[in-house]
Write a protein that holds these residues in place. Structure first.
Motif, PDB file in Angstrom:
ATOM      1  N   LEU A   1      34.292  -2.040 -27.710  1.00 10.99           N
ATOM      2  CA  LEU A   1      33.630  -0.891 -28.331  1.00 10.99           C
ATOM      3  C   LEU A   1      32.141  -1.167 -28.537  1.00 10.99           C
ATOM      4  CD1 LEU A   1      36.417  -0.038 -30.904  1.00 10.99           C
ATOM      5  CD2 LEU A   1      35.565   1.569 -29.183  1.00 10.99           C
TER       6      LEU A   1
ATOM      7  N   GLU B   1      32.193   6.349 -24.676  1.00 14.91           N
ATOM      8  CA  GLU B   1      32.417   5.870 -26.041  1.00 14.91           C
ATOM      9  C   GLU B   1      33.451   6.735 -26.760  1.00 14.91           C
ATOM     10  OE1 GLU B   1      29.691   4.259 -29.683  1.00 14.91           O
ATOM     11  OE2 GLU B   1      29.134   6.197 -28.828  1.00 14.91           O
ATOM     12  N   HIS B   2      33.327   8.052 -26.640  1.00 15.31           N
ATOM     13  CA  HIS B   2      34.296   8.949 -27.276  1.00 15.31           C
ATOM     14  C   HIS B   2      35.690   8.765 -26.674  1.00 15.31           C
ATOM     15  CE1 HIS B   2      31.761  11.844 -29.716  1.00 15.31           C
ATOM     16  NE2 HIS B   2      30.883  11.004 -29.195  1.00 15.31           N
TER      17      HIS B   2
ATOM     18  N   HIS C   1      33.573   7.716 -39.362  1.00 18.74           N
ATOM     19  CA  HIS C   1      34.004   6.586 -38.544  1.00 18.74           C
ATOM     20  C   HIS C   1      35.300   6.008 -39.110  1.00 18.74           C
ATOM     21  CE1 HIS C   1      29.736   7.006 -37.591  1.00 18.74           C
ATOM     22  NE2 HIS C   1      30.015   6.407 -36.447  1.00 18.74           N
TER      23      HIS C   1
ATOM     24  N   LEU D   1      37.993   4.491 -37.276  1.00 18.68           N
ATOM     25  CA  LEU D   1      38.783   3.547 -36.483  1.00 18.68           C
ATOM     26  C   LEU D   1      39.135   2.271 -37.247  1.00 18.68           C
ATOM     27  CD1 LEU D   1      37.666   3.362 -32.743  1.00 18.68           C
ATOM     28  CD2 LEU D   1      39.884   3.969 -33.692  1.00 18.68           C
TER      29      LEU D   1
ATOM     30  N   SER E   1      42.351   4.774 -30.965  1.00 17.11           N
ATOM     31  CA  SER E   1      43.021   5.415 -32.096  1.00 17.11           C
ATOM     32  C   SER E   1      44.476   5.739 -31.758  1.00 17.11           C
ATOM     33  CB  SER E   1      42.276   6.692 -32.491  1.00 17.11           C
ATOM     34  OG  SER E   1      42.944   7.366 -33.531  1.00 17.11           O
TER      35      SER E   1
ATOM     36  N   SER F   1      37.171   5.389 -27.882  1.00 18.92           N
ATOM     37  CA  SER F   1      37.541   5.462 -29.295  1.00 18.92           C
ATOM     38  C   SER F   1      38.813   6.270 -29.497  1.00 18.92           C
ATOM     39  CB  SER F   1      36.388   6.082 -30.099  1.00 18.92           C
ATOM     40  OG  SER F   1      35.240   5.276 -30.052  1.00 18.92           O
TER      41      SER F   1
END
Length: 323
Positions: free
Chosen positions: A158, A176-177, A213, A215, A184, A180
């Motif tokens: 990440l 990145e999205h 944020h 995560l 998750s 992530s």
């Protein structure tokens, strides 16, 4: 969690299954690139299984990087062959101990000495390959456990994707999205069933107002649940009054507040939560407040705790909730 039953190769050479994990693709993809585009090993060993040298892997890494930019596979294979040939040093005696040349061609991400799984995950994310990414993330959790997978595999990847985004303007935001979101999802699938409440043992997890944020709190929730600790997760940007109401209603042993940036890390809020009390007169209790995330760095909050890293946080909460 091997995808291949091929025996390990001699002299550091890799099997097809090992190469596939390193690249973040299926073993069938590696075999297809070999048969269809001629990207197989340059040299063959005895037996029916192929063995891949560092130079062979570098060529496949270049193939991955080129296809991730949208170049058709056939053209990417031609370029990968031509470029890796041009980059080869003058011919000399080949030995199994010849060191691999350093290369960032596979993903363009600076991963340093991170675990090998990081590279495969990064490449799958760059290709936006959902199936491969999910498989690699779940394999990492199964092999290393939630805490080690997060600390040694997910976080370095990440961070590398974040650095790539920061250094390239508005490019790679989708990567990145994408990464992530799939991290998750992997955490949710790996988490055990919710633990029933136990008076005085619940842990409340929430982002401070203005922070989305989640995560790090998601993996903390999964790790605590795995250890039989009841958790109430409230996610991102919980309003102040809602946070205080949740604390009053649950009477938790601890409250973990995540702040990603200094602009959202509210010292007065953390101190107020730490001062809350409940219970009968003479036996009043207050929660332990943990300030988590980079937003609290260099800003100690009196009356709160600031553990370092996921393992320390889990250890602190496990000891508190099981008293």
């Amino acid at each position: 969690m091997s995808e291949s039953t091929e025996p390990a190769g001699p002299g550091g050479r890799l099997t097809t299954g090992e190469v596939a994990r390193r690249l973040g693709v299926a073993p069938t993809t590696v075999r297809t690139w070999d048969h269809r585009y001629g990207l197989g090993p340059d040299r063959h060993t005895g037996g029916r299984h192929r063995r891949w040298t560092p130079a062979d892997v570098a060529r496949l890494e270049r193939m991955c990087a080129l296809t991730a930019t949208g170049i058709p596979p056939a053209e990417a294979a031609r370029l990968a062959r031509d470029e890796t040939r041009a980059a080869e040093p003058p011919a000399g005696p080949a030995t199994p101990d010849t060191p691999a040349r350093s290369s960032r061609a596979g993903s363009g991400l600076r991963l340093g000495d991170a675990r090998q799984e990081c590279k495969g995950i990064a490449r799958a994310a760059l290709r936006l390959d959902a199936a491969a990414l999910d498989r690699l993330l779940i394999d990492a959790i199964r092999e290393h456990g939630l805490v080690a997978a997060w600390t040694e595999v997910f976080v370095p990847t990440l961070q590398a994707v974040g650095r790539k985004w920061e250094s390239s303007g508005e490019r790679y935001v989708e990567v990145e999205h994408f990464l992530s979101w799939h991290v998750s999802g992997a955490l949710r699938r790996a988490a055990p069933d919710t633990v029933p409440d136990r008076p005085g043992a619940t842990v409340v997890l929430a982002c401070v107002p203005g922070d989305h944020h989640t995560l790090a709190l998601e993996v903390l929730s999964a790790a605590l649940t795995e250890r039989g600790i009841p958790v109430r997760m409230f996610g991102g940007a919980l309003p102040v009054e809602s946070l205080l109401a949740a604390v009053r209603r649950t009477g938790p042993a601890a409250v973990a507040l995540w702040a990603q940036s200094r602009t959202t890390a509210s010292r007065p809020l953390a101190q107020h939560v730490a001062s809350m009390e409940w219970g009968v007169r003479g036996a009043r209790r207050s929660p332990l407040v943990l300030t988590l995330g980079p937003g609290w760095s260099g800003r100690p909050v009196p009356g709160t705790a600031r553990p370092h890293g996921l393992a320390d946080t889990v250890h602190a909460l496990e000891g508190l909730a099981t008293r």
